[in-house]
Write a protein that holds these residues in place. Structure first.
Motif, PDB file in Angstrom:
ATOM      1  N   ASP A  61     -15.628  14.821   7.977  1.00 26.06           N
ATOM      2  CA  ASP A  61     -16.656  15.271   8.925  1.00 26.06           C
ATOM      3  C   ASP A  61     -16.377  16.685   9.419  1.00 26.06           C
ATOM      4  OD1 ASP A  61     -17.055  12.010  10.517  1.00 26.06           O
ATOM      5  OD2 ASP A  61     -17.942  12.857   8.707  1.00 26.06           O
ATOM      6  N   SER A  62     -15.097  17.031   9.512  1.00 19.78           N
ATOM      7  CA  SER A  62     -14.720  18.324  10.074  1.00 19.78           C
ATOM      8  C   SER A  62     -15.141  19.508   9.203  1.00 19.78           C
ATOM      9  CB  SER A  62     -13.210  18.373  10.300  1.00 19.78           C
ATOM     10  OG  SER A  62     -12.525  18.133   9.082  1.00 19.78           O
ATOM     11  N   VAL A  63     -15.390  19.263   7.915  1.00 24.25           N
ATOM     12  CA  VAL A  63     -15.763  20.365   7.023  1.00 24.25           C
ATOM     13  C   VAL A  63     -17.126  20.163   6.381  1.00 24.25           C
ATOM     14  CG1 VAL A  63     -13.351  20.895   6.519  1.00 24.25           C
ATOM     15  CG2 VAL A  63     -14.632  19.374   4.987  1.00 24.25           C
ATOM     16  N   ARG A  64     -17.708  18.999   6.565  1.00 23.90           N
ATOM     17  CA  ARG A  64     -18.997  18.724   5.927  1.00 23.90           C
ATOM     18  C   ARG A  64     -20.046  19.719   6.406  1.00 23.90           C
ATOM     19  NH1 ARG A  64     -19.349  13.720   7.068  1.00 23.90           N
ATOM     20  NH2 ARG A  64     -18.497  12.942   5.117  1.00 23.90           N
ATOM     21  N   GLY A  65     -20.806  20.245   5.480  1.00 22.90           N
ATOM     22  CA  GLY A  65     -21.851  21.198   5.807  1.00 22.90           C
ATOM     23  C   GLY A  65     -21.407  22.644   5.696  1.00 22.90           C
ATOM     24  N   ARG A  66     -20.119  22.883   5.657  1.00 24.97           N
ATOM     25  CA  ARG A  66     -19.635  24.256   5.515  1.00 24.97           C
ATOM     26  C   ARG A  66     -18.591  24.382   4.403  1.00 24.97           C
ATOM     27  NH1 ARG A  66     -14.888  25.284   8.593  1.00 24.97           N
ATOM     28  NH2 ARG A  66     -14.133  23.405   9.677  1.00 24.97           N
ATOM     29  N   SER A  67     -18.495  23.346   3.601  1.00 25.22           N
ATOM     30  CA  SER A  67     -17.565  23.426   2.485  1.00 25.22           C
ATOM     31  C   SER A  67     -18.187  22.795   1.246  1.00 25.22           C
ATOM     32  CB  SER A  67     -16.248  22.734   2.821  1.00 25.22           C
ATOM     33  OG  SER A  67     -16.435  21.347   2.982  1.00 25.22           O
ATOM     34  N   THR A  68     -17.698  23.221   0.094  1.00 28.85           N
ATOM     35  CA  THR A  68     -18.162  22.677  -1.177  1.00 28.85           C
ATOM     36  C   THR A  68     -16.965  22.490  -2.093  1.00 28.85           C
ATOM     37  OG1 THR A  68     -20.249  23.895  -0.965  1.00 28.85           O
ATOM     38  CG2 THR A  68     -19.712  23.008  -3.130  1.00 28.85           C
ATOM     39  N   ILE A  69     -16.889  21.308  -2.683  1.00 23.90           N
ATOM     40  CA  ILE A  69     -15.857  21.052  -3.683  1.00 23.90           C
ATOM     41  C   ILE A  69     -16.541  20.929  -5.034  1.00 23.90           C
ATOM     42  CG2 ILE A  69     -15.900  18.540  -3.318  1.00 23.90           C
ATOM     43  CD1 ILE A  69     -12.851  18.574  -3.872  1.00 23.90           C
ATOM     44  N   PHE A  70     -15.964  21.527  -6.030  1.00 25.88           N
ATOM     45  CA  PHE A  70     -16.517  21.407  -7.372  1.00 25.88           C
ATOM     46  C   PHE A  70     -15.378  21.506  -8.381  1.00 25.88           C
ATOM     47  CE2 PHE A  70     -16.629  26.087  -7.890  1.00 25.88           C
ATOM     48  CZ  PHE A  70     -16.668  26.489  -6.576  1.00 25.88           C
ATOM     49  N   ARG A  71     -15.655  21.038  -9.571  1.00 29.41           N
ATOM     50  CA  ARG A  71     -14.595  20.985 -10.570  1.00 29.41           C
ATOM     51  C   ARG A  71     -15.106  21.372 -11.944  1.00 29.41           C
ATOM     52  NH1 ARG A  71     -12.403  14.936 -11.020  1.00 29.41           N
ATOM     53  NH2 ARG A  71     -11.473  15.720 -12.951  1.00 29.41           N
ATOM     54  N   ASP A  72     -14.178  21.845 -12.721  1.00 24.13           N
ATOM     55  CA  ASP A  72     -14.419  22.114 -14.135  1.00 24.13           C
ATOM     56  C   ASP A  72     -13.566  21.101 -14.884  1.00 24.13           C
ATOM     57  OD1 ASP A  72     -14.431  22.964 -16.754  1.00 24.13           O
ATOM     58  OD2 ASP A  72     -14.246  25.074 -16.273  1.00 24.13           O
ATOM     59  N   SER A  73     -14.188  20.017 -15.265  1.00 26.03           N
ATOM     60  CA  SER A  73     -13.427  18.931 -15.874  1.00 26.03           C
ATOM     61  C   SER A  73     -12.818  19.339 -17.207  1.00 26.03           C
ATOM     62  CB  SER A  73     -14.315  17.699 -16.046  1.00 26.03           C
ATOM     63  OG  SER A  73     -14.646  17.149 -14.799  1.00 26.03           O
ATOM     64  N   ALA A  74     -13.475  20.235 -17.923  1.00 26.96           N
ATOM     65  CA  ALA A  74     -12.939  20.668 -19.207  1.00 26.96           C
ATOM     66  C   ALA A  74     -11.594  21.377 -19.020  1.00 26.96           C
ATOM     67  CB  ALA A  74     -13.930  21.580 -19.907  1.00 26.96           C
ATOM     68  N   ARG A  75     -11.435  22.032 -17.874  1.00 23.22           N
ATOM     69  CA  ARG A  75     -10.194  22.763 -17.595  1.00 23.22           C
ATOM     70  C   ARG A  75      -9.326  22.054 -16.565  1.00 23.22           C
ATOM     71  NH1 ARG A  75     -14.118  26.550 -18.569  1.00 23.22           N
ATOM     72  NH2 ARG A  75     -13.592  28.212 -20.026  1.00 23.22           N
ATOM     73  N   ASN A  76      -9.769  20.853 -16.135  1.00 28.29           N
ATOM     74  CA  ASN A  76      -9.020  20.103 -15.115  1.00 28.29           C
ATOM     75  C   ASN A  76      -8.710  20.983 -13.909  1.00 28.29           C
ATOM     76  OD1 ASN A  76      -8.890  17.617 -16.549  1.00 28.29           O
ATOM     77  ND2 ASN A  76      -7.280  18.478 -17.825  1.00 28.29           N
ATOM     78  N   THR A  77      -9.727  21.660 -13.446  1.00 32.39           N
ATOM     79  CA  THR A  77      -9.592  22.544 -12.294  1.00 32.39           C
ATOM     80  C   THR A  77     -10.537  22.095 -11.191  1.00 32.39           C
ATOM     81  OG1 THR A  77      -9.022  24.410 -13.710  1.00 32.39           O
ATOM     82  CG2 THR A  77      -9.810  24.921 -11.493  1.00 32.39           C
ATOM     83  N   VAL A  78     -10.033  22.108  -9.975  1.00 38.26           N
ATOM     84  CA  VAL A  78     -10.872  21.773  -8.830  1.00 38.26           C
ATOM     85  C   VAL A  78     -10.811  22.924  -7.831  1.00 38.26           C
ATOM     86  CG1 VAL A  78      -9.023  20.524  -7.627  1.00 38.26           C
ATOM     87  CG2 VAL A  78     -11.407  20.046  -7.065  1.00 38.26           C
ATOM     88  N   LEU A  79     -11.959  23.270  -7.282  1.00 37.23           N
ATOM     89  CA  LEU A  79     -12.051  24.372  -6.329  1.00 37.23           C
ATOM     90  C   LEU A  79     -12.670  23.885  -5.026  1.00 37.23           C
ATOM     91  CD1 LEU A  79     -13.130  25.576  -9.404  1.00 37.23           C
ATOM     92  CD2 LEU A  79     -12.421  27.616  -8.180  1.00 37.23           C
ATOM     93  N   LEU A  80     -12.246  24.496  -3.952  1.00 39.67           N
ATOM     94  CA  LEU A  80     -12.768  24.157  -2.640  1.00 39.67           C
ATOM     95  C   LEU A  80     -13.165  25.458  -1.945  1.00 39.67           C
ATOM     96  CD1 LEU A  80     -13.210  21.999  -0.389  1.00 39.67           C
ATOM     97  CD2 LEU A  80     -10.928  22.618   0.426  1.00 39.67           C
ATOM     98  N   GLN A  81     -14.421  25.558  -1.603  1.00 37.42           N
ATOM     99  CA  GLN A  81     -14.945  26.694  -0.850  1.00 37.42           C
ATOM    100  C   GLN A  81     -15.184  26.241   0.584  1.00 37.42           C
ATOM    101  OE1 GLN A  81     -15.910  29.867  -2.070  1.00 37.42           O
ATOM    102  NE2 GLN A  81     -16.765  30.597  -0.141  1.00 37.42           N
ATOM    103  N   ILE A  82     -14.595  26.940   1.531  1.00 40.15           N
ATOM    104  CA  ILE A  82     -14.833  26.643   2.943  1.00 40.15           C
ATOM    105  C   ILE A  82     -15.398  27.885   3.594  1.00 40.15           C
ATOM    106  CG2 ILE A  82     -13.889  25.783   5.103  1.00 40.15           C
ATOM    107  CD1 ILE A  82     -11.565  24.614   3.621  1.00 40.15           C
ATOM    108  N   ASN A  83     -16.523  27.715   4.248  1.00 41.48           N
ATOM    109  CA  ASN A  83     -17.175  28.813   4.965  1.00 41.48           C
ATOM    110  C   ASN A  83     -17.040  28.601   6.473  1.00 41.48           C
ATOM    111  OD1 ASN A  83     -18.148  29.844   2.431  1.00 41.48           O
ATOM    112  ND2 ASN A  83     -19.787  28.312   2.513  1.00 41.48           N
ATOM    113  N   SER A  84     -17.400  29.621   7.206  1.00 37.90           N
ATOM    114  CA  SER A  84     -17.367  29.535   8.678  1.00 37.90           C
ATOM    115  C   SER A  84     -16.032  28.972   9.161  1.00 37.90           C
ATOM    116  CB  SER A  84     -18.528  28.663   9.181  1.00 37.90           C
ATOM    117  OG  SER A  84     -19.770  29.170   8.740  1.00 37.90           O
TER     118      SER A  84
END
Length: 115
Positions: A61-84
């Motif tokens: 809840d503390s990051v919902r709405g201002r963060s996005t998690i996404f992944r590149d499964s082919a490269r087994n990479t996960v990224l997290l973008q946090i705004n504000s």
């Protein structure tokens, strides 16, 4: 075994943005869940966000709405973008992979948000 390498932490001013990256190597199986947890000084480690290999996401809840998690499964990479970003986002952020009843953790990357 799974190895996780995190990058992207650092010092950011409040209101800014940050992107954390985690590359997994080794024996990666499906299904799996990749994600990020964080631990602030004197506090327990807590969930930030996770994403399954099918793309299903879950956010604290503390990051919902201002963060996005996404992944590149082919490269087994996960990224997290946090705004504000807020000073209370200051913590060590840990990448994790859960698969076959095992949880693997990275070494952590420090994120410090100055007010």
């Amino acid at each position: 075994q799974v190895q996780l390498e995190e990058s992207g932490g650092g010092l950011v001013q409040a209101g800014g943005s940050l992107r954390l990256s985690c590359a997994a190597s080794g024996s990666i199986f499906r299904p799996n869940v990749m994600g990020w947890y964080r631990q602030a000084p004197g506090k327990q480690r807590e969930l930030v966000a996770t994403i399954t290999n099918r793309g299903l996401t879950n956010y604290a809840d503390s990051v919902r709405g201002r963060s996005t998690i996404f992944r590149d499964s082919a490269r087994n990479t996960v990224l997290l973008q946090i705004n504000s970003l807020k000073p209370e986002d200051t913590a060590v952020y840990y990448c994790t992979v859960a698969q076959l009843d095992n949880n693997y953790w990275g070494q952590g990357t420090q994120v410090t948000v100055s007010s």
